[in-house]
Design a protein around this motif. Structure first.
Motif, mmCIF file in Angstrom:
data_model
loop_
_atom_site.group_PDB
_atom_site.id
_atom_site.type_symbol
_atom_site.label_atom_id
_atom_site.label_comp_id
_atom_site.label_asym_id
_atom_site.label_seq_id
_atom_site.Cartn_x
_atom_site.Cartn_y
_atom_site.Cartn_z
ATOM 1 N N PHE A 18 -10.496 -4.942 -4.102
ATOM 2 C CA PHE A 18 -10.001 -5.980 -3.486
ATOM 3 C C PHE A 18 -11.023 -7.289 -3.963
ATOM 4 O O PHE A 18 -10.662 -8.404 -4.276
ATOM 5 C CB PHE A 18 -10.164 -6.220 -1.811
ATOM 6 C CG PHE A 18 -9.375 -5.295 -1.421
ATOM 7 C CD1 PHE A 18 -8.111 -4.843 -2.055
ATOM 8 C CD2 PHE A 18 -9.515 -4.898 -0.079
ATOM 9 C CE1 PHE A 18 -7.002 -4.034 -1.277
ATOM 10 C CE2 PHE A 18 -8.525 -4.089 0.553
ATOM 11 C CZ PHE A 18 -7.203 -3.583 -0.163
ATOM 12 N N SER A 57 -13.350 8.342 -3.308
ATOM 13 C CA SER A 57 -12.169 7.846 -3.135
ATOM 14 C C SER A 57 -12.144 7.080 -4.479
ATOM 15 O O SER A 57 -12.822 6.360 -5.029
ATOM 16 C CB SER A 57 -12.182 6.794 -1.967
ATOM 17 O OG SER A 57 -11.071 5.764 -2.075
ATOM 18 N N LYS A 74 -4.770 5.891 6.952
ATOM 19 C CA LYS A 74 -5.294 5.000 5.799
ATOM 20 C C LYS A 74 -4.983 3.480 5.932
ATOM 21 O O LYS A 74 -5.726 2.861 5.701
ATOM 22 C CB LYS A 74 -4.739 5.711 4.365
ATOM 23 C CG LYS A 74 -5.380 6.928 4.001
ATOM 24 C CD LYS A 74 -4.923 7.435 2.451
ATOM 25 C CE LYS A 74 -5.368 8.319 2.127
ATOM 26 N NZ LYS A 74 -5.225 8.874 0.631
ATOM 27 N N ARG A 131 -13.666 5.469 1.303
ATOM 28 C CA ARG A 131 -12.551 4.629 1.127
ATOM 29 C C ARG A 131 -12.785 3.080 1.438
ATOM 30 O O ARG A 131 -12.082 2.323 0.576
ATOM 31 C CB ARG A 131 -11.527 4.919 2.089
ATOM 32 C CG ARG A 131 -10.021 4.100 2.374
ATOM 33 C CD ARG A 131 -8.906 4.970 3.176
ATOM 34 N NE ARG A 131 -8.535 6.251 2.531
ATOM 35 C CZ ARG A 131 -9.275 7.288 3.165
ATOM 36 N NH1 ARG A 131 -10.257 7.196 4.207
ATOM 37 N NH2 ARG A 131 -9.009 8.517 2.632
ATOM 38 N N PHE A 155 0.705 -1.266 0.077
ATOM 39 C CA PHE A 155 -0.034 0.080 -0.010
ATOM 40 C C PHE A 155 0.844 1.190 -0.003
ATOM 41 O O PHE A 155 1.558 1.428 0.953
ATOM 42 C CB PHE A 155 -0.892 -0.123 1.177
ATOM 43 C CG PHE A 155 -1.978 0.945 1.244
ATOM 44 C CD1 PHE A 155 -2.272 1.807 0.130
ATOM 45 C CD2 PHE A 155 -2.764 1.253 2.468
ATOM 46 C CE1 PHE A 155 -3.281 2.860 0.171
ATOM 47 C CE2 PHE A 155 -3.757 2.149 2.640
ATOM 48 C CZ PHE A 155 -3.911 2.909 1.375
ATOM 49 N N LEU A 158 -1.138 -1.108 -4.207
ATOM 50 C CA LEU A 158 -2.290 -0.345 -3.995
ATOM 51 C C LEU A 158 -2.118 1.036 -3.632
ATOM 52 O O LEU A 158 -1.286 1.613 -3.039
ATOM 53 C CB LEU A 158 -3.287 -0.929 -2.796
ATOM 54 C CG LEU A 158 -4.178 -0.278 -2.104
ATOM 55 C CD1 LEU A 158 -5.518 -0.059 -3.085
ATOM 56 C CD2 LEU A 158 -4.636 -0.745 -0.875
ATOM 57 N N ALA A 213 -9.372 3.899 -5.641
ATOM 58 C CA ALA A 213 -8.666 2.666 -5.211
ATOM 59 C C ALA A 213 -7.871 1.964 -6.638
ATOM 60 O O ALA A 213 -8.717 1.602 -7.454
ATOM 61 C CB ALA A 213 -9.151 1.564 -4.610
ATOM 62 N N GLU A 216 -4.371 4.657 -2.914
ATOM 63 C CA GLU A 216 -5.877 5.070 -2.959
ATOM 64 C C GLU A 216 -5.744 6.691 -2.671
ATOM 65 O O GLU A 216 -4.882 7.160 -1.880
ATOM 66 C CB GLU A 216 -6.386 4.462 -1.483
ATOM 67 C CG GLU A 216 -7.842 4.685 -1.320
ATOM 68 C CD GLU A 216 -8.087 6.146 -0.521
ATOM 69 O OE1 GLU A 216 -9.342 6.729 -0.462
ATOM 70 O OE2 GLU A 216 -7.261 6.767 0.226
ATOM 71 N N VAL A 256 -11.941 0.492 -1.753
ATOM 72 C CA VAL A 256 -11.103 -0.552 -1.704
ATOM 73 C C VAL A 256 -11.737 -1.996 -1.692
ATOM 74 O O VAL A 256 -11.130 -2.943 -2.401
ATOM 75 C CB VAL A 256 -9.948 -0.439 -0.542
ATOM 76 C CG1 VAL A 256 -9.154 0.819 -0.691
ATOM 77 C CG2 VAL A 256 -10.750 -0.605 1.008
ATOM 78 N N VAL A 269 -7.709 0.515 5.873
ATOM 79 C CA VAL A 269 -7.830 -0.404 4.912
ATOM 80 C C VAL A 269 -7.265 -1.920 5.381
ATOM 81 O O VAL A 269 -7.756 -2.764 4.710
ATOM 82 C CB VAL A 269 -6.927 -0.074 3.756
ATOM 83 C CG1 VAL A 269 -6.853 -0.843 2.491
ATOM 84 C CG2 VAL A 269 -7.368 1.350 3.307
ATOM 85 N N ILE A 329 -5.104 -0.546 -8.016
ATOM 86 C CA ILE A 329 -4.158 -1.588 -8.076
ATOM 87 C C ILE A 329 -3.509 -2.320 -9.170
ATOM 88 O O ILE A 329 -4.090 -2.507 -10.430
ATOM 89 C CB ILE A 329 -4.918 -3.058 -7.280
ATOM 90 C CG1 ILE A 329 -5.351 -2.788 -6.082
ATOM 91 C CG2 ILE A 329 -4.245 -4.183 -7.344
ATOM 92 C CD1 ILE A 329 -6.541 -3.733 -5.363
ATOM 93 N N ALA A 389 -8.817 -5.572 4.109
ATOM 94 C CA ALA A 389 -8.034 -6.317 2.910
ATOM 95 C C ALA A 389 -8.019 -7.620 3.576
ATOM 96 O O ALA A 389 -8.027 -8.611 3.028
ATOM 97 C CB ALA A 389 -6.596 -5.916 3.040
#
Ligand code: IMP
Length: 198
Positions: free
Chosen positions: A185, A117, A18, A177, A11, A70, A119, A72, A181, A22, A121, A26
């Motif tokens: 994910f 937000s 954050k 957020r 991350f 990741l 996100a 964000e 995320v 998160v 990846i 996760a």
């Protein structure tokens, strides 16, 4: 969803709040997060679009570190201020801060605002980008001591508390957020399962 850690993601954030928000999300997806303090990605592109900022940052980080990453990025958009501070939230927080925003909002009846937000990846060969927002209102005074940034002046819809008055778990039930995320994910796990790499 699984409880074991079968996927590792770095991350790219310098923001410990954050990371703390998160990480538990996760874990629900079997993803272990490790903090990667940004270096090159600190040089953000000048863009008024959060998606462009996140896309650039995640690709830069991946190019530099060659590890699954990741990123964000978030911003606060206030209706009566035509979406300000939006993508400039970080700068505005550092310069005029929470009290500066409250001053700009003095005498303003329309308190509606949202956090957005993004996100992003990179997990070779996959690139995922997801967005989410949480609607709410700007308070007249700061409340609470938890969280970070504009948390003390934002009350999400269907709550009476500001984000700063909530525990991390509570904030995660509402937050931009947490939603962004979770979507990212979920997509990653789905892709890895589909392509038999999990
Ligand atoms: P960043 O670029 O994603 O770090 O976010 C920009 C700025 O928006 C931060 O410096 C915070 O001031 C604000 N911000 C982003 N997310 C949140 C949040 O969840 N709560 C409060 N403020 C936030």
């Amino acid at each position: 969803m699984t409880n074991t850690c079968s996927i590792k993601l770095f991350f790219a954030t310098g923001n410990i709040h954050k990371l703390n928000e998160v990480k538990p999300i996760a874990e629900r997806y079997g993803i272990c997060l490790e903090q990667m303090i940004e270096s090159r990605a600190k040089v953000e592109i000048q863009s008024s679009d959060l998606i462009e900022i996140a896309r650039y940052a995640v690709l830069e980080n991946y190019k530099l570190f060659k590890k699954p990453v990741l990123v964000e990025d978030a911003g606060l958009f206030i209706e009566a201020l035509n979406g300000f501070p939006g993508p400039y939230s970080s700068y505005v927080y550092k310069t005029i801060g929470v009290n500066g925003i409250l001053k700009l909002m003095e005498g303003v009846d329309n308190r509606r605002a949202y956090f957005m937000s993004v996100a992003a990846i990179v997990y070779e060969p996959f690139f995922i980008i997801e967005t989410a927002r949480v609607e709410g209102v700007i308070t007249k005074e700061p409340r609470g001591s938890g969280g970070f940034g504009f948390d003390p002046i934002f009350v999400p819809r269907s709550s009476k508390k500001t984000f700063a008055e909530m525990s991390i778990d509570e904030k995660n039930m509402y937050s931009h957020r947490a939603k962004a995320v979770s979507k990212a994910f979920s997509k990653l796990v789905h892709l890895l399962k589909t392509y038999n790499t999990l």
